[in-house]
Design a protein around this motif. Structure first.
Motif, PDB file in Angstrom:
ATOM      1  N   ALA A 162       0.823  -1.212   0.000  1.00 53.72           N
ATOM      2  CA  ALA A 162       0.000   0.000   0.000  1.00 53.72           C
ATOM      3  C   ALA A 162       0.856   1.260   0.000  1.00 53.72           C
ATOM      4  CB  ALA A 162      -0.937  -0.015   1.205  1.00 53.72           C
ATOM      5  N   ASP A 163       2.003   1.218   0.706  1.00 54.90           N
ATOM      6  CA  ASP A 163       2.887   2.394   0.719  1.00 54.90           C
ATOM      7  C   ASP A 163       3.371   2.739  -0.678  1.00 54.90           C
ATOM      8  OD1 ASP A 163       2.674   2.804   3.429  1.00 54.90           O
ATOM      9  OD2 ASP A 163       4.518   1.716   3.937  1.00 54.90           O
ATOM     10  N   HIS A 164       3.602   1.721  -1.510  1.00 56.83           N
ATOM     11  CA  HIS A 164       4.035   1.970  -2.889  1.00 56.83           C
ATOM     12  C   HIS A 164       2.950   2.725  -3.658  1.00 56.83           C
ATOM     13  CE1 HIS A 164       6.567  -1.980  -2.550  1.00 56.83           C
ATOM     14  NE2 HIS A 164       7.064  -0.988  -1.826  1.00 56.83           N
ATOM     15  N   VAL A 165       1.696   2.342  -3.417  1.00 56.15           N
ATOM     16  CA  VAL A 165       0.582   3.002  -4.087  1.00 56.15           C
ATOM     17  C   VAL A 165       0.519   4.476  -3.690  1.00 56.15           C
ATOM     18  CG1 VAL A 165      -1.924   3.068  -4.388  1.00 56.15           C
ATOM     19  CG2 VAL A 165      -0.739   0.869  -4.216  1.00 56.15           C
ATOM     20  N   LEU A 166       0.584   4.726  -2.394  1.00 51.83           N
ATOM     21  CA  LEU A 166       0.469   6.097  -1.900  1.00 51.83           C
ATOM     22  C   LEU A 166       1.626   6.963  -2.369  1.00 51.83           C
ATOM     23  CD1 LEU A 166      -0.777   5.287   1.708  1.00 51.83           C
ATOM     24  CD2 LEU A 166      -2.097   6.365  -0.126  1.00 51.83           C
ATOM     25  N   ALA A 167       2.810   6.367  -2.505  1.00 48.24           N
ATOM     26  CA  ALA A 167       3.965   7.136  -2.963  1.00 48.24           C
ATOM     27  C   ALA A 167       3.752   7.671  -4.377  1.00 48.24           C
ATOM     28  CB  ALA A 167       5.223   6.276  -2.922  1.00 48.24           C
ATOM     29  N   GLY A 168       2.994   6.932  -5.200  1.00 49.88           N
ATOM     30  CA  GLY A 168       2.806   7.349  -6.578  1.00 49.88           C
ATOM     31  C   GLY A 168       1.483   8.016  -6.882  1.00 49.88           C
ATOM     32  N   LEU A 169       0.422   7.663  -6.111  1.00 52.24           N
ATOM     33  CA  LEU A 169      -0.915   8.093  -6.503  1.00 52.24           C
ATOM     34  C   LEU A 169      -1.677   8.869  -5.432  1.00 52.24           C
ATOM     35  CD1 LEU A 169      -2.173   4.919  -8.420  1.00 52.24           C
ATOM     36  CD2 LEU A 169      -1.186   7.009  -9.371  1.00 52.24           C
ATOM     37  N   ALA A 170      -1.076   9.141  -4.283  1.00 56.85           N
ATOM     38  CA  ALA A 170      -1.764   9.920  -3.253  1.00 56.85           C
ATOM     39  C   ALA A 170      -2.191  11.265  -3.838  1.00 56.85           C
ATOM     40  CB  ALA A 170      -0.857  10.129  -2.046  1.00 56.85           C
ATOM     41  N   GLY A 171      -3.436  11.624  -3.595  1.00 60.64           N
ATOM     42  CA  GLY A 171      -3.977  12.862  -4.137  1.00 60.64           C
ATOM     43  C   GLY A 171      -4.634  12.697  -5.486  1.00 60.64           C
ATOM     44  N   ARG A 172      -4.434  11.526  -6.127  1.00 64.30           N
ATOM     45  CA  ARG A 172      -5.045  11.276  -7.436  1.00 64.30           C
ATOM     46  C   ARG A 172      -6.194  10.273  -7.357  1.00 64.30           C
ATOM     47  NH1 ARG A 172      -0.021  10.354 -11.681  1.00 64.30           N
ATOM     48  NH2 ARG A 172       1.487  11.759 -10.702  1.00 64.30           N
ATOM     49  N   ILE A 173      -6.268   9.501  -6.266  1.00 60.05           N
ATOM     50  CA  ILE A 173      -7.286   8.463  -6.143  1.00 60.05           C
ATOM     51  C   ILE A 173      -8.021   8.647  -4.826  1.00 60.05           C
ATOM     52  CG2 ILE A 173      -5.912   6.898  -7.553  1.00 60.05           C
ATOM     53  CD1 ILE A 173      -5.153   5.370  -5.034  1.00 60.05           C
ATOM     54  N   ASP A 174      -9.121   7.927  -4.665  1.00 61.74           N
ATOM     55  CA  ASP A 174      -9.957   8.125  -3.482  1.00 61.74           C
ATOM     56  C   ASP A 174      -9.483   7.337  -2.274  1.00 61.74           C
ATOM     57  OD1 ASP A 174     -12.209   9.867  -4.514  1.00 61.74           O
ATOM     58  OD2 ASP A 174     -12.238   8.240  -5.984  1.00 61.74           O
ATOM     59  N   ALA A 175      -8.939   6.143  -2.493  1.00 64.21           N
ATOM     60  CA  ALA A 175      -8.567   5.317  -1.349  1.00 64.21           C
ATOM     61  C   ALA A 175      -7.648   4.194  -1.780  1.00 64.21           C
ATOM     62  CB  ALA A 175      -9.818   4.729  -0.670  1.00 64.21           C
ATOM     63  N   VAL A 176      -6.941   3.638  -0.795  1.00 67.51           N
ATOM     64  CA  VAL A 176      -6.221   2.382  -0.979  1.00 67.51           C
ATOM     65  C   VAL A 176      -6.651   1.459   0.148  1.00 67.51           C
ATOM     66  CG1 VAL A 176      -4.189   3.291   0.251  1.00 67.51           C
ATOM     67  CG2 VAL A 176      -3.976   1.238  -1.183  1.00 67.51           C
ATOM     68  N   LEU A 177      -7.040   0.254  -0.209  1.00 71.26           N
ATOM     69  CA  LEU A 177      -7.417  -0.771   0.769  1.00 71.26           C
ATOM     70  C   LEU A 177      -6.168  -1.576   1.080  1.00 71.26           C
ATOM     71  CD1 LEU A 177      -9.720  -2.191   2.335  1.00 71.26           C
ATOM     72  CD2 LEU A 177     -10.053  -3.636   0.317  1.00 71.26           C
ATOM     73  N   ASP A 178      -5.654  -1.404   2.273  1.00 69.74           N
ATOM     74  CA  ASP A 178      -4.359  -1.968   2.649  1.00 69.74           C
ATOM     75  C   ASP A 178      -4.531  -3.397   3.164  1.00 69.74           C
ATOM     76  OD1 ASP A 178      -1.843  -2.583   3.538  1.00 69.74           O
ATOM     77  OD2 ASP A 178      -1.621  -0.833   4.845  1.00 69.74           O
ATOM     78  N   SER A 179      -4.226  -4.365   2.303  1.00 64.07           N
ATOM     79  CA  SER A 179      -4.311  -5.777   2.685  1.00 64.07           C
ATOM     80  C   SER A 179      -2.926  -6.386   2.878  1.00 64.07           C
ATOM     81  CB  SER A 179      -5.090  -6.558   1.628  1.00 64.07           C
ATOM     82  OG  SER A 179      -4.515  -6.392   0.341  1.00 64.07           O
TER      83      SER A 179
END
Length: 334
Positions: A162-179
């Motif tokens: 999930a951290d990888h997702v936020l590093a690239g897309l935070a502010g561009r998407i609504d949420a990340v479901l951290d599994s």
């Protein structure tokens, strides 16, 4: 012409993979939001695959330069095969590898609800049933196909946390479901079953040896006798209406329908405006429907061509221009 509207910034939620987090993620997806979620392969950037606007948002958020076909994800085999014309071999592969890291490309079913944009205007769909209880619970709660390429900016390394997702897309998407971390860490294997022989389009989480044990030899697109394209969407004819398309039009002729963007050219009796406000996201979502409408209604009215106003050469505009260029390819070269 109206200037393209920049995407609105978003607050990206980080959701726990518990019942409340899964429910929140499902509600966001059903409402047209963008939610990244972990699978056994990598984190995918999910959108309701039946919603053109949501799918356009995926391309925009990733900065994806072309409308490549997106894989639609399902909670089970029955839901997946309801969208396609499944073959006996497809069912054998599904029995062997689903849920799991295998994507199958098959002809679309007549009643398929997946949007043209998610399928890149092709007559085929890429479908998968991913593994993992969190992922399948999310997909079941959404109750619709979920289109999901890897959740990273286009051209960057695919995310396995999930951290990888936020590093690239935070502010561009609504949420990340951290599994948590993904178990496989590489994308799914993609096999095209829409042709006379199975074609391996992408190696991935299911090895070639395991595939061959079920379906026998697979062709590689570079070695196929007909020189098949290495990925869906490379043939110029895929996006072509019957009426010829004239690109970058600054005036419209009496015999032409108008595919407009922003301020409309005067003089057209039949118009489809991709986005009056000049939003490339909206234009992408309305492109295929617009071409179909102008083609069918234009022919009904006796018009003989479609004039397409200029589209900006940046962001999703590059993908829109690519599809329009293919649509304008002369019939003799299709």
């Amino acid at each position: 012409m109206t200037s393209p509207r920049p995407p609105s910034p978003r607050t990206t939620e980080r959701l726990l993979a518990d019942d409340a987090g899964i429910a929140r993620a499902a509600n966001l997806l059903r409402a047209g939001g963008l939610v990244a979620f972990g699978t056994e392969t990598v984190y995918g950037l999910g959108a309701d695959a039946t919603n053109d606007t949501a799918v356009a948002g995926v391309f925009s958020a990733k900065g994806r330069p072309q409308f490549n076909p997106l894989i639609s994800h399902f909670p089970d085999t029955d839901a997946a095969f309801a969208q396609v014309q499944a073959t006996a071999l497809a069912r054998q592969l599904a029995d062997a590898f689903w849920p799991g890291p295998l994507t199958l490309v098959l002809p679309r079913a007549p009643g398929s609800t997946v949007s043209d944009l998610a399928a890149a205007g092709l007559p085929t769909l890429a479908i998968r049933v991913p593994a993992g209880p969190v992922t399948r619970s999310l997909l079941a709660r959404v109750g619709r196909p979920v289109a999901a390429p890897s959740a990273n900016p286009s051209g960057k390394v695919s995310p396995s946390e999930a951290d990888h997702v936020l590093a690239g897309l935070a502010g561009r998407i609504d949420a990340v479901l951290d599994s948590g971390p993904c178990a496989v860490g590489v994308e799914s294997t993609v096999v095209d079953l829409s042709r006379d022989v199975p074609v391996l389009l992408r190696p991935g989480g299911v090895s070639l040896e395991r595939l061959r044990a079920v379906c026998g030899p697979l062709a590689h697109p570079d070695d196929h006798v007909h020189k098949l394209p290495t990925a869906p969407g490379q043939l110029a004819s895929h996006y072509a209406p019957d009426l010829p398309v004239r690109l970058d039009a600054h005036a419209v002729h009496p015999h032409e329908a108008l595919l407009a963007f922003g301020d409309e050219l005067s003089g057209a009796g039949l118009v489809w405006n991709l986005s009056p406000e000049g939003s490339l996201d909206e234009a992408a979502a309305r492109l295929f429907a617009g071409l179909r409408f102008l083609d069918s209604e234009g022919r009904r009215r006796g018009l003989t061509a479609i004039a397409a106003q200029p589209i900006p050469r940046h962001g999703l505009g590059l993908a829109i221009r690519d599809r329009l260029r293919r649509a304008a390819t002369p019939a003799s070269t299709r």
